[in-house]
Design a protein around this motif. Structure first.
Motif, PDB file in Angstrom:
ATOM      1  N   HIS A 145       7.317  -5.263  -6.558  1.00  0.00           N
ATOM      2  CA  HIS A 145       6.794  -4.038  -7.179  1.00  0.00           C
ATOM      3  C   HIS A 145       7.956  -3.165  -7.658  1.00  0.00           C
ATOM      4  O   HIS A 145       9.062  -3.215  -7.142  1.00  0.00           O
ATOM      5  CB  HIS A 145       5.915  -3.262  -6.188  1.00  0.00           C
ATOM      6  CG  HIS A 145       6.638  -2.780  -4.974  1.00  0.00           C
ATOM      7  ND1 HIS A 145       6.762  -3.517  -3.821  1.00  0.00           N
ATOM      8  CD2 HIS A 145       7.298  -1.617  -4.732  1.00  0.00           C
ATOM      9  CE1 HIS A 145       7.441  -2.841  -2.919  1.00  0.00           C
ATOM     10  NE2 HIS A 145       7.789  -1.678  -3.453  1.00  0.00           N
ATOM     11  N   SER A 146       7.664  -2.341  -8.635  1.00  0.00           N
ATOM     12  CA  SER A 146       8.685  -1.470  -9.212  1.00  0.00           C
ATOM     13  C   SER A 146       8.998  -0.321  -8.268  1.00  0.00           C
ATOM     14  O   SER A 146       8.182   0.061  -7.421  1.00  0.00           O
ATOM     15  CB  SER A 146       8.211  -0.903 -10.553  1.00  0.00           C
ATOM     16  OG  SER A 146       7.153   0.014 -10.343  1.00  0.00           O
ATOM     17  N   THR A 147      10.164   0.281  -8.457  1.00  0.00           N
ATOM     18  CA  THR A 147      10.573   1.410  -7.623  1.00  0.00           C
ATOM     19  C   THR A 147       9.658   2.611  -7.831  1.00  0.00           C
ATOM     20  O   THR A 147       9.405   3.370  -6.895  1.00  0.00           O
ATOM     21  CB  THR A 147      12.033   1.776  -7.926  1.00  0.00           C
ATOM     22  OG1 THR A 147      12.861   0.655  -7.612  1.00  0.00           O
ATOM     23  CG2 THR A 147      12.491   2.961  -7.095  1.00  0.00           C
ATOM     24  N   ILE A 148       9.151   2.798  -9.034  1.00  0.00           N
ATOM     25  CA  ILE A 148       8.298   3.957  -9.298  1.00  0.00           C
ATOM     26  C   ILE A 148       6.961   3.837  -8.581  1.00  0.00           C
ATOM     27  O   ILE A 148       6.310   4.833  -8.301  1.00  0.00           O
ATOM     28  CB  ILE A 148       8.084   4.144 -10.816  1.00  0.00           C
ATOM     29  CG1 ILE A 148       7.596   5.562 -11.142  1.00  0.00           C
ATOM     30  CG2 ILE A 148       7.145   3.107 -11.378  1.00  0.00           C
ATOM     31  CD1 ILE A 148       8.623   6.624 -10.976  1.00  0.00           C
ATOM     32  N   GLY A 149       6.542   2.616  -8.252  1.00  0.00           N
ATOM     33  CA  GLY A 149       5.307   2.412  -7.503  1.00  0.00           C
ATOM     34  C   GLY A 149       4.059   2.469  -8.375  1.00  0.00           C
ATOM     35  O   GLY A 149       4.133   2.573  -9.597  1.00  0.00           O
TER      36      GLY A 149
ATOM     37  N   VAL B 155       6.752  -3.476 -19.595  1.00  0.00           N
ATOM     38  CA  VAL B 155       7.185  -4.859 -19.387  1.00  0.00           C
ATOM     39  C   VAL B 155       7.620  -5.115 -17.946  1.00  0.00           C
ATOM     40  O   VAL B 155       7.325  -6.172 -17.377  1.00  0.00           O
ATOM     41  CB  VAL B 155       8.326  -5.208 -20.367  1.00  0.00           C
ATOM     42  CG1 VAL B 155       8.897  -6.588 -20.058  1.00  0.00           C
ATOM     43  CG2 VAL B 155       7.820  -5.154 -21.802  1.00  0.00           C
ATOM     44  N   GLU B 156       8.321  -4.166 -17.336  1.00  0.00           N
ATOM     45  CA  GLU B 156       8.881  -4.399 -16.003  1.00  0.00           C
ATOM     46  C   GLU B 156       7.808  -4.800 -15.002  1.00  0.00           C
ATOM     47  O   GLU B 156       8.023  -5.672 -14.153  1.00  0.00           O
ATOM     48  CB  GLU B 156       9.610  -3.158 -15.492  1.00  0.00           C
ATOM     49  CG  GLU B 156      10.245  -3.372 -14.117  1.00  0.00           C
ATOM     50  CD  GLU B 156      10.758  -2.095 -13.491  1.00  0.00           C
ATOM     51  OE1 GLU B 156      11.531  -2.196 -12.526  1.00  0.00           O
ATOM     52  OE2 GLU B 156      10.375  -0.998 -13.953  1.00  0.00           O
ATOM     53  N   TYR B 157       6.639  -4.187 -15.081  1.00  0.00           N
ATOM     54  CA  TYR B 157       5.581  -4.510 -14.128  1.00  0.00           C
ATOM     55  C   TYR B 157       5.190  -5.986 -14.234  1.00  0.00           C
ATOM     56  O   TYR B 157       5.031  -6.675 -13.224  1.00  0.00           O
ATOM     57  CB  TYR B 157       4.358  -3.624 -14.376  1.00  0.00           C
ATOM     58  CG  TYR B 157       4.659  -2.147 -14.376  1.00  0.00           C
ATOM     59  CD1 TYR B 157       5.251  -1.536 -13.275  1.00  0.00           C
ATOM     60  CD2 TYR B 157       4.346  -1.349 -15.468  1.00  0.00           C
ATOM     61  CE1 TYR B 157       5.526  -0.179 -13.271  1.00  0.00           C
ATOM     62  CE2 TYR B 157       4.621   0.013 -15.478  1.00  0.00           C
ATOM     63  CZ  TYR B 157       5.215   0.591 -14.384  1.00  0.00           C
ATOM     64  OH  TYR B 157       5.487   1.936 -14.384  1.00  0.00           O
TER      65      TYR B 157
ATOM     66  N   GLY C  11       0.794  -1.220   0.000  1.00  0.00           N
ATOM     67  CA  GLY C  11       0.000   0.000   0.000  1.00  0.00           C
ATOM     68  C   GLY C  11       0.827   1.270   0.000  1.00  0.00           C
ATOM     69  O   GLY C  11       0.269   2.375  -0.069  1.00  0.00           O
ATOM     70  N   LYS C  12       2.144   1.135   0.076  1.00  0.00           N
ATOM     71  CA  LYS C  12       3.002   2.308   0.105  1.00  0.00           C
ATOM     72  C   LYS C  12       4.113   2.193  -0.950  1.00  0.00           C
ATOM     73  O   LYS C  12       5.225   2.665  -0.742  1.00  0.00           O
ATOM     74  CB  LYS C  12       3.603   2.513   1.506  1.00  0.00           C
ATOM     75  CG  LYS C  12       2.546   2.737   2.593  1.00  0.00           C
ATOM     76  CD  LYS C  12       3.173   3.069   3.933  1.00  0.00           C
ATOM     77  CE  LYS C  12       2.124   3.148   5.041  1.00  0.00           C
ATOM     78  NZ  LYS C  12       1.083   4.150   4.800  1.00  0.00           N
ATOM     79  N   THR C  13       3.786   1.579  -2.074  1.00  0.00           N
ATOM     80  CA  THR C  13       4.795   1.467  -3.135  1.00  0.00           C
ATOM     81  C   THR C  13       5.081   2.844  -3.716  1.00  0.00           C
ATOM     82  O   THR C  13       4.194   3.683  -3.854  1.00  0.00           O
ATOM     83  CB  THR C  13       4.317   0.516  -4.246  1.00  0.00           C
ATOM     84  OG1 THR C  13       3.194   1.082  -4.918  1.00  0.00           O
ATOM     85  CG2 THR C  13       3.944  -0.843  -3.682  1.00  0.00           C
TER      86      THR C  13
ATOM     87  N   LYS D  99       6.585   8.546 -13.968  1.00  0.00           N
ATOM     88  CA  LYS D  99       6.037   7.223 -14.271  1.00  0.00           C
ATOM     89  C   LYS D  99       5.403   7.214 -15.669  1.00  0.00           C
ATOM     90  O   LYS D  99       5.642   6.310 -16.466  1.00  0.00           O
ATOM     91  CB  LYS D  99       5.025   6.820 -13.209  1.00  0.00           C
ATOM     92  CG  LYS D  99       4.310   5.496 -13.468  1.00  0.00           C
ATOM     93  CD  LYS D  99       3.406   5.128 -12.301  1.00  0.00           C
ATOM     94  CE  LYS D  99       2.460   3.997 -12.674  1.00  0.00           C
ATOM     95  NZ  LYS D  99       3.176   2.753 -13.035  1.00  0.00           N
ATOM     96  N   ARG D 100       4.590   8.223 -15.975  1.00  0.00           N
ATOM     97  CA  ARG D 100       3.973   8.285 -17.293  1.00  0.00           C
ATOM     98  C   ARG D 100       5.037   8.339 -18.395  1.00  0.00           C
ATOM     99  O   ARG D 100       4.892   7.713 -19.447  1.00  0.00           O
ATOM    100  CB  ARG D 100       3.084   9.527 -17.402  1.00  0.00           C
ATOM    101  CG  ARG D 100       1.839   9.495 -16.541  1.00  0.00           C
ATOM    102  CD  ARG D 100       0.955  10.703 -16.825  1.00  0.00           C
ATOM    103  NE  ARG D 100      -0.166  10.769 -15.884  1.00  0.00           N
ATOM    104  CZ  ARG D 100      -0.206  11.557 -14.817  1.00  0.00           C
ATOM    105  NH1 ARG D 100       0.819  12.356 -14.541  1.00  0.00           N
ATOM    106  NH2 ARG D 100      -1.263  11.552 -14.019  1.00  0.00           N
TER     107      ARG D 100
END
Length: 932
Positions: free
Chosen positions: A196-200, A179-181, A78-80, A168-169
């Motif tokens: 989860h990715s660093t960008i969240g 793809v990374e997700y 919940g805090k990515t 992120k966009r």
């Protein structure tokens, strides 16, 4: 604790190189590995802050790096994205004692390489500053660590949230950007720290509250959770005194134990198919493997390098060269703290069956896993890595450099010397048997196989349109401290002395010495460039340059690649608008055989028909890739709008050309272009080396001194075509499903790179160029509509273009164009440079000069720029006094004389269905085009 004697710079002791190709031999990898060391001393403050110090007196600068033991793997459900969001808050927002933030004083003191980054395992902030500004830099870094929360409020959180969501966009908007997700969610089970990715996620970023971010800082940003790395013009005694002074009062924070993470194994192979607006199918194969502290790290990296990381790699040789079913392959090993990723990608050649190529890829990988690499492959991969490591430790800081390597070792391994000592020894000790054993242990497990095929993208997760108003949060108390120290006396830039020589055939050699590391950089440069491309055959030069290292009279492509790898060399080609170059970067002990290779490639290319067809297919695929990315689409359209298609600058700046022209080229066209343009009477050689010119000149003479011009007439560029009168309008290029729009605004200036643009560049920093520019501060920092934008002149030998680049969220496209129009109109009208803007710009421009030439590559580029634009050898040393003499009125006058904002033409790449109505409200002509 004292770990090693403190020396002036990185110690790399090599035997002198031989002076002829006949007696030269490549330095063995074991010798390279033994010779690499970064001497340092380390100490720890009472509050737990670990400090590492390395002395390097080559320039009057110090790299300051603060690394925190927290990354996205430490984020709870919940805090990515919180770690990265807080990095933005720490980097771009005020602190309690710096209400204006850190960016203005960093620019004022002449900081270079300043930024911040976050990844799975860590967050870091860094800047390289003049030695006399070190105390100010440490004050700022300590205020970020211990005095930040009282300055954080809801408005600042919301601004940076918007910036991060646009970051992120921007990444998601690129081809293959989603793809990374899918990789992370498939490879890692629910609840795994790396899932989860660093960008969240947009949803988690939307949900972040002010109290969430305050607590994140309390939990993770204490001095006991950090490493401070200082490298450059400093000694440990000075460092201890200053660090204690500025950081010693900060209390310990919570102890963060990095999230534990196992190495998961898929129960069986997983095949996924995604769709994207891409021109070619891309295949992915990914495994989870051990991370950076594992004793198999070197073997995993060597395995990846041999498979698909070298120019001579297994996959290149089979899929690209021999079978020609792919246009590009890569293999990479990404080591993280707890684990790593081993990834293979293949871009399928258009017209080939992706499923068949996938089966062939799997068979090649299985064969490689079963048999392992050869001894020669391991040796070449090891030498290439060691040479790249030597290049990486030339600068003191930045995104790489010695301070980074020391900080990483201290943070992850508890040992600042981990990389230069342990890791290099591991590479030198690797064998075919140890690499094969590692391959069989990890790549025999089930793989994640992803196919990204052309088509409509899957649904995209957007941010909420409107967030509910947050509940009021009480402000925190601010703890004042002593005033920030001033800046001491700055040392002026001492640019290396420039020497010249001529070879027997009259070819000029321009030389400067740089002794930080035993590296030599050579550029054989020609007066050609993209502007030399035949108007009816755009892409000729790019095709020729791609073929130079694919075969000569005595070597084929594999032999060229293998020779380069054995020598630890980088052999590349480069073309700007006005110049073409073949560049060699090499460890100096291997210089003689490296120059043999360079001369062979430059003078004796074979242009074999089989190689031509293969490289042609790759260039056509690259054109398709360029036509699928927002920047590529925009920058292919812009030159013709500015210069007209008849002008040598009126073609795509990338030089990739037009597909129909590239398809029609034959060997005779390339030979003719080579004879007209890549010849000794159209060339100059630039060299930056730790070796003296007297030693280098005989080596160059032996390889280039007998080079004679062909009988064919030398090429001449024709700039007689008129540049069309500006036609201000908006050209909207439709790119459906784009969460962002790319805005380009451009005009041809009445000046060239040969003009004195010091006053103009200073003025343009205020309005367009850099983080503190008015357009970036307005659209990014105030409104949160973009990850970053700029406007700058692209220097050219003839009339230069001025280009504004602004990627913005799609629903703010029209408003952003209007903001840009208004900002330039005001700046060029009655709202010119202020006294504060003038002082900041001039101070920063003067004080950053000594830090701008830490590396041999930077010196080489300066030499080449001086030659192109007719500057004296002392040009860079004269800039300081020129800047200091400028007034705000001088800067305004230069900007108003050179830029006519009413002549700007606008190109917008975005989803026309949502963007066109926004643009039509601006009252300008809107011309809609399909993507090329």
């Amino acid at each position: 604790m004292r770990h090693a004697a403190l020396f002036v710079a990185v110690c790399l002791a090599f035997a002198p190189s031989a002076h002829s190709a006949e007696t030269a031999a490549a330095a063995p990898a074991s010798e390279l590995a033994r010779s690499i060391t970064i001497p340092y001393e380390a100490f720890t403050l009472d509050n737990g802050l670990r400090v590492v110090v390395h002395t390097d007196r080559k320039a009057p600068v110090v790299a300051v790096q603060a690394w925190y033991n927290v990354g996205s793997k430490d984020e709870p459900k919940g805090k990515t994205g919180f770690a990265h969001l807080f990095e933005h808050i720490g980097l771009f927002n005020p602190t309690e004692n710096l209400p204006g933030g850190l960016m203005v004083p960093l620019r004022d003191i002449g900081a270079t390489d300043w930024n911040g980054t976050t990844w799975f395992d860590r967050t870091n902030f860094f800047q390289t500053v003049p030695t006399s500004a070190l105390e100010q830099a440490l004050y700022m870094e300590s205020d970020r660590m211990g005095h930040l929360l009282g300055a954080l409020n809801q408005e600042r959180l919301d601004n940076q949230r918007g910036v991060v969501q646009n970051e992120k966009r921007q990444g998601d908007n690129q081809p293959y950007g989603m793809v990374e997700y899918a990789q992370l969610e498939t490879l890692f089970p629910e609840g795994h720290p790396y899932r989860h990715s660093t960008i969240g996620s947009m949803a988690d970023l939307d949900a972040a509250t002010l109290e969430d971010l305050r607590q994140w800082h309390r939990d993770n940003y204490g001095p006991n959770n950090a490493v401070l790395s200082l490298a450059g013009d400093i000694d440990v005694a000075t460092a201890r005194r200053l660090v204690e002074k500025y950081f010693g009062h900060i209390p310990r924070g919570a102890a963060n134990e990095p999230a534990a993470a196992d190495i998961p194994t898929l129960p069986k192979r997983v095949d996924l198919t995604l769709h994207d607006r891409v021109p070619a199918t891309r295949l992915y194969r990914t495994w989870v493997v051990p991370g950076t502290l594992d004793d198999q790290t070197a073997e995993l990296d060597i395995a990846a390098t041999v498979l698909g990381g070298l120019n001579s790699s297994r996959l290149d040789e089979a899929l690209v060269r021999r079978e020609q079913v792919a246009v590009a392959v890569t293999t990479s090993y990404l080591p993280f703290h707890r684990l790593g990723l081993f990834e293979v990608t293949v871009d399928v050649k258009p017209g080939q069956d992706p499923e068949a190529v996938g089966r062939r890829l799997d068979a090649l990988i299985a064969d490689y896993v079963a048999k392992g690499p050869t001894a020669d492959e391991v040796a070449r991969a090891t030498t290439s890595w060691l040479a790249s490591f030597i290049r990486a430790i030339e600068p003191t800081g930045g995104f790489g450099g010695k301070s980074v390597i020391l900080a990483e070792g201290a943070l992850y391994a508890g040992d600042p010397g981990y990389y230069p000592r342990t890791v290099t020894a591991d590479y030198a000790a690797a064998t075919p048997a140890s690499v094969r054993k590692t391959l069989q242990a990890w790549l025999s497990r089930p793989v994640l196989a992803i196919t990204v095929a052309p088509g409509e993208r899957e649904a995209y997760e957007e941010a909420v349109a409107e967030r509910p108003a947050p509940a009021p949060v009480a402000p925190l108390a601010i703890t004042p401290r002593e005033k920030m120290p001033g800046v001491g006396t700055m040392k002026p830039l001492d640019f290396p002395d420039v020497e010249r020589a001529r070879l027997g055939n009259g070819l000029e050699v321009v030389y400067a010495r740089s002794t930080a590391v035993p590296m030599t950089q050579v550029a054989v440069e020609f007066d050609a460039g993209v502007a030399a491309d035949p108007a009816d055959a755009l892409g000729t030069q790019r095709l020729l340059l791609s073929l130079l290292d694919q075969g000569t009279a005595t070597r084929d492509a594999t032999a060229i690649a293998e020779t380069s790898e054995r020598l630890g060399a980088t052999l590349t080609t480069q073309a700007s608008l006005d110049r073409t170059a073949v560049l060699l970067g090499i460890v100096s002990p291997n210089l003689a055989p490296g120059l043999d290779l360079l001369a062979d490639v430059v003078r004796r290319p074979a242009f074999n028909e089989a190689d031509l067809e293969r490289v042609r297919a790759q260039q056509l695929a690259a054109i398709d890739q360029e036509r699928s990315s927002p920047n590529g689409i925009g920058l292919r359209a812009l030159p013709g709008l500015l210069y007209g298609k008849a002008h040598p600058y009126g073609r795509p700046f990338s030089g990739l050309g037009r597909p129909e022209a590239v398809t029609a080229l034959d060997r005779d066209d390339l030979v003719a272009f080579h004879q007209r343009w890549l010849r000794p009477d159209n060339a100059r050689i630039f060299v930056v080396s730790d070796r003296p010119l007297a030693e280098l000149q005989p080596l160059l003479e032996a390889r280039f001194g007998d080079w004679q011009a062909p009988e064919a007439a030398k090429g001449r560029k024709d700039f007689s075509a008129d540049i069309p009168a500006p036609q201000p309008r908006i050209v909207l290029i439709d790119r459906p499903q784009s969460p962002q729009s790319l805005i380009l605004g451009a005009v041809v200036l009445p000046v060239s790179g040969k003009d004195d643009l010091v006053a103009f560049n200073a003025a343009n920093e205020v309005i367009g160029n850099g983080f503190l520019s008015r357009i970036n501060q307005d659209i990014r920092e105030t409104r949160g509509w973009s990850y970053g934008l700029n406007g700058r002149v692209s220097l050219a030998e003839q009339r230069s273009p001025y280009i504004i680049s602004a990627p913005v969220q799609a629903n703010r496209t029209g408003e952003s164009v209007q903001v840009l129009i208004d900002q330039y109109a005001a700046f060029l009208g009655d709202k010119g440079v202020t006294a504060a803007e003038r002082e900041r710009t001039i101070n920063g421009s003067v004080r950053s000069l000594p830090g701008g030439f830490e590396t041999s590559a930077a010196v080489l580029n300066a030499l080449r720029g001086n030659a192109l634009y007719g500057r004296p050898d002392t040009y860079w040393e004269t800039l300081g006094p020129k800047y200091e003499a400028l007034s705000a009125a001088d800067m305004d006058a230069a900007a108003r004389r050179i830029i006519r904002d009413e002549d700007l033409v606008w190109v917008v790449v975005g989803d026309a269905a949502s963007v066109k109505p926004q643009l039509e409200k601006l009252g300008m002509t809107v011309e809609v085009r399909a993507a090329e």
